[in-house]
Write a protein that holds these residues in place. Sequence first.
Motif, PDB file in Angstrom:
ATOM      1  N   SER A   8       0.865  -1.177   0.000  1.00 30.31           N
ATOM      2  CA  SER A   8       0.000   0.000   0.000  1.00 30.31           C
ATOM      3  C   SER A   8       0.897   1.222   0.000  1.00 30.31           C
ATOM      4  N   LYS A  72      -0.965   2.007  -6.456  1.00 34.52           N
ATOM      5  CA  LYS A  72      -0.889   2.320  -5.037  1.00 34.52           C
ATOM      6  C   LYS A  72      -1.223   1.116  -4.164  1.00 34.52           C
ATOM      7  N   LEU A  73      -1.660   0.016  -4.804  1.00 25.36           N
ATOM      8  CA  LEU A  73      -2.134  -1.119  -4.010  1.00 25.36           C
ATOM      9  C   LEU A  73      -1.933  -2.417  -4.788  1.00 25.36           C
ATOM     10  N   SER A 182      -8.737  -6.565  -0.252  1.00 28.99           N
ATOM     11  CA  SER A 182      -8.806  -5.149  -0.593  1.00 28.99           C
ATOM     12  C   SER A 182     -10.048  -4.855  -1.416  1.00 28.99           C
ATOM     13  N   LEU A 187      -6.478  -1.650   2.267  1.00 28.97           N
ATOM     14  CA  LEU A 187      -5.941  -3.005   2.317  1.00 28.97           C
ATOM     15  C   LEU A 187      -6.127  -3.530   3.729  1.00 28.97           C
ATOM     16  N   HIS A 254      -4.151   2.343   4.527  1.00 29.35           N
ATOM     17  CA  HIS A 254      -4.652   3.278   3.522  1.00 29.35           C
ATOM     18  C   HIS A 254      -3.523   4.227   3.157  1.00 29.35           C
TER      19      HIS A 254
END
Length: 271
Positions: A8, A72-73, A182, A187, A254
């Motif tokens: 993350s 980003k994830l 997620s 996450l 986050h």
Amino acid sequence: MCELLAMSSLLPTQLTHSLAALAAHAGGESHNRDGWGVGFYRGRDVALFREPTAASDSELVKLLQNQGPSTKLIVAHLRHATQGAVNLANTGPFARELRGRMRIFAHNGNLRGLGLSAEFDGGCYQAIGESDSEQAFCALLARLQLMEMQYPELPSLHERLFLIGRFAADLRRLGPANFLYSDGDALFAHADRRFNALSGKVEAPALYHWHCPVPHTLLQDEASGEQRVSFIASVPLSEDDWRPMAEGEVIALHDGAVVETLLLGKGKNDL
């Protein structure tokens, strides 16, 4: 046992050496050669790549390591088959749509009797394969659907974490239940127990958390400005200071930071 990996971050970045480090754990005489997968989020959608073969031998893994999308994830998985044949349908991570968002799930452990329990009914969500991991995901989605249909958008992070914590507490009664989930916004990671080859026991720690200083060799930072990155993994992927998660710990991340934590009770079914 299978291995999990998630990332993350505050700003989009490219997964590089951490993906290579994970894939290397499928090499040689490793048991984690029954498949691999990785999902890269882009907003509400996810680009999912999976193969029912060893990640250490995969040309696709090498391509993603060098040219994978910025994100980003990320949620990734190495499979050691315990339930279900070695095929694509049983290869995680698993992805489904719920209320206009792709959801992704990866699990490590062996959940006995899951498919026989009405408590884990997936409702309208049906497993494509035979793995306990996918069945668990369907059951989680059914619970999330009941909660989320009461809101115009996602429920608060606290409400989502509490539901996931309750689900984790129920799941742990069936066996080791380490998982990553997620919804593209946050996450969630639940640490339970994992087989320790040194002790020969199934015990904690089963997941590790590392808040990464950037720039770092485990990733490629393509963003300008201040960055923040956290990793979750079954075993440390570098010599850095990875924090072992406690048995029954559930965290929500986050934008690269842990924003809330739950700890399940000693009775395995209490928050």
